[in-house]
Design a protein around this motif. Sequence first.
Motif: not given
Length: 363
Positions: A310-338
């Motif tokens: 889970i990228p940090l801006h999607k963690q419950p403790i940090f959703t309020h710190n997220y202001h819509g900036q493009d974090l698409s690479v983090s999202e893609k990588v978090a979904a596919g790494v092993i």
Amino acid sequence: MQFIDLKQQYKLIKEDILNEINQVLESGQYIMGDKVPALESVLTEYTGAKHCIGVCDGTKAILIALMALGIKAGDEVIVPAFTFIATASMVALVGATPVFADVDEKTYNLDPNKLEGLITAKTKAIIPVSLFGQCADFDAINAIAARYNLAVIEDGAQSFGATYHDKKSCNVTTVATTSFFPSKPLGCYGDGGAVFTNDDELAQKIRWIRVHGQDKRYHHALLGLNGRLDTIQAGVLLAKMRIFPQEVALRAQVAQRYDELFKNADCITPFIASGNTSVYAQYTLLVKDRDGLIKHLNSNGVPTAVHYPIPLHKQPIFTHNYHGQDLSVSEKVAAGVISLPMHPYLDHQTQDKIVATVKDFVG
Ligand SMILES: *Cc1c(COP(=O)(O)O)cnc(C)c1O
């Protein structure tokens, strides 16, 4: 099969480890005994950094670095969105605001091109993480930081021993932190960490903060905490440092063999940027069907791990710190790494089995 086989290493250096521990037990100096400064001196020599301050773990290393820099409520600190939670949670713990930056498509480290747009009048520092064992792009990051007068803290929890343009990780920024958690490239037998800097004044503050901000006995010049490294763990680390350069070389061999065996497979292997050498804290693939691959590997006796799902801006403790900036690479990588089993003593037969089982699934 083990994900990280620590027992094999122990068997190899058991005598030296037990001797180090025994010396501490016999000395009676269990807190801040001689092994702590002895280790600090070995680590300054190894990294080239002027100061090393041993601390209780890699999380508190970040906290202490932030405290020494005077980061406080109202300040902003830029961190990558794709990292372990501690990089950002320590920023929040000092009352400051973590601001999430996207990572590079290939290295998964903080993307310097995404940095400048996030800097405001409140920004005080940047914490690039040298993820999976390779340094972030510090020339580019340090240049931007210098322009805006920002401190740079390398979170080198996974990169101790790596090099960046012939300099060692933990010696390429204002201040750097590392972790000696057992499964890190340099690990002890419990919790441990260190802070590094070339700045005399900052080093002094870090030393004080480590012991309750104490500059003289029971006189507290700064707000501090108990952040000391255990003497026994310092002894363990002294023994482990004797084989560490060898282990860094073995890790590179294991990773290189993985790279070769995966050459034509349908998965993305670690990309090491030019000018970098990695210590491969993790050997991490990017795949299309991560969950399917995990099931397949686990049912065939191959342990895996996901750093981090889970990228940090999607963690419950940090959703309020997220202001819509493009974090698409983090999202893609978090979904596919092993991450696959990785340690200096991974034998060819085990590695062949791991690779064959992955290829079975990804093709
Ligand atoms: C492990 C790790 C930490 C925390 O280190 P601890 O010693 O477990 O507190 C911080 N940042 C990163 C990137 C890590 O991998």
